[in-house]
Write an enzyme that holds these catalytic residues in place. Structure first.
Site, short mmCIF file in Angstrom:
data_model
loop_
_atom_site.label_atom_id
_atom_site.label_comp_id
_atom_site.label_asym_id
_atom_site.label_seq_id
_atom_site.Cartn_x
_atom_site.Cartn_y
_atom_site.Cartn_z
N LYS A 39 -24.50 -6.53 46.66
CA LYS A 39 -23.52 -6.33 45.57
C LYS A 39 -23.84 -7.25 44.40
CE LYS A 39 -19.96 -4.87 48.83
NZ LYS A 39 -18.83 -5.26 49.67
N GLN A 62 -14.97 -10.15 51.07
CA GLN A 62 -15.77 -9.33 51.98
C GLN A 62 -15.08 -9.24 53.35
OE1 GLN A 62 -18.63 -7.58 51.20
NE2 GLN A 62 -18.48 -6.75 53.26
N ASP A 106 -11.70 -3.62 44.67
CA ASP A 106 -11.95 -2.88 45.91
C ASP A 106 -10.90 -1.79 46.12
OD1 ASP A 106 -14.22 -3.35 47.37
OD2 ASP A 106 -13.45 -5.13 48.39
#
Ligand code: NAP
Length: 295
Positions: free
Chosen positions: A53, A97, A120
């Site tokens: 990412k 994460q 997200d």
């Protein structure tokens, strides 16, 4: 005739390319879109996702703030980091994460992220807005699947989409988005409570597997000519490989290739799209706030 293999890498590259002038435009206004990435622990798969990412952000001219915390970080300490990042105008997006170590309440952490920085799309406010069809940050993997279908010109209106898996991050939001008026598919959601899974998957014009079980979807479960999207990423032992394992999806690729009209490979299908949609969300977070340059 064998199915067309969907080149997720190439479609993701196109999506990323379209972001570059928008990033440059922000930079001209003194704004460097910045994603704070928090990784707790050293799980190898999570480390590689985070690294990928951050590399992808740099490639389109965006920045990341890399926050690596030990596996024994307390929930309170993690919340403190999130509060700091929420209040930092140089940070446009915050990504924690997942999965988190088991002593940390994932829901509490996701709830703590400022919805304006929830790139997200996991905060309940983002989820609620998505369900209501309002503009919001869409979760990256489901959004990536929709963009794949759109870019390939696959008709969705009136199509029967069968989604196998109902997780909060993939199956459930994907089913919701597919049933939206713009996509207009008729959606069936399957899970471990589904009786006779194959009887449902065989009805799918668009079959999406988001399960996490290698090769669950076999050729006899697929209608001839169906579009098959494999979200699954599973490590299977492979003594031939240097790493001792290889990645496979939820679909028996070689066999289903002979039945489907389109199919995504693993790796190189949905995965690159997930990252591309994350970049888009970070950019949109920065565009909507026009904060100062990231330190
Ligand atoms: P998850 O939270 O474990 O959810 C799996 C879902 O599959 C659950 O809803 C489960 O049903 C269902 N399921 C499990 N076994 C089943 C079976 N035999 N028959 C029918 N349904 C079954 O997983 P996830 O986070 O959604 O991830 C799914 C897969 O996608 C994983 O391999 C993951 O690594 C991958 N993934 C890939 C990306 C990407 O970017 N490519 C992103 C995210 C996830 P119940 O609800 O009844 O338990």
């Amino acid at each position: 005739m064998a199915a067309q293999i969907i080149d997720g890498k190439e479609i993701a590259r196109k999506v990323r390319e379209r972001l570059i002038p928008r990033v440059a435009n922000l930079q001209q206004q003194g704004v460097a879109p910045c994603l704070a990435v928090i990784l707790v622990g050293t799980d190898p798969a999570s480390v590689s996702y985070v690294t990928a990412k951050e590399r992808a952000l740099a490639e389109v001219g965006m920045t990341s703030r890399d926050i690596r915390l030990p596996a024994d970080t307390t929930e309170e300490a993690l919340l403190e980091h999130i509060r700091d990042l929420n209040g930092d105008p140089a940070v446009h997006g915050i990504l924690v994460q997942l999965p988190l170590p088991s002593h940390i309440d994932e829901e509490r952490i996701l709830m703590a992220i400022d919805p304006a920085k929830d790139v997200d799309g996991f905060h309940p406010l983002s989820v609620g807005n998505m369900v209501l069809g309002r503009k919001t940050f869409l979760p990256c993997t489901p959004h990536g699947v929709l963009v794949l279908l759109r870019e390939l010109g696959i008709p969705t209106k009136g199509a029967h989409a069968v989604v196998v898996g109902r997780s909060n991050i993939v199956g459930r939001p994907l089913a919701n988005l597919l049933s939206g008026k713009d996509i207009n598919a008729t959606v069936t959601v399957c899970h471990t409570g589904t009786r006779d899974l194959a009887s449902f998957t065989r009805q799918a014009d668009i079959l999406i597997a988001a399960v996490g079980r290698p090769h669950l979807i076999t050729a006899d479960m697929v209608k001839p000519g169906a579009v098959v999207i494999d979200v699954g990423v599973n490590r299977v032992e492979d003594p031939q490989s240097k790493k001792g394992y290889r990645l496979v999806g939820d679909v028996d690729f070689d066999a289903v290739l002979q039945v489907a009209s389109y199919i995504t490979p693993v790796p190189g299908g949905v995965g690159p799209m997930t990252i591309a949609m994350l970049l888009q969300n970070v950019l949109e977070a920065a565009e909507s706030r026009l904060g100062p340059v990231c330190r």
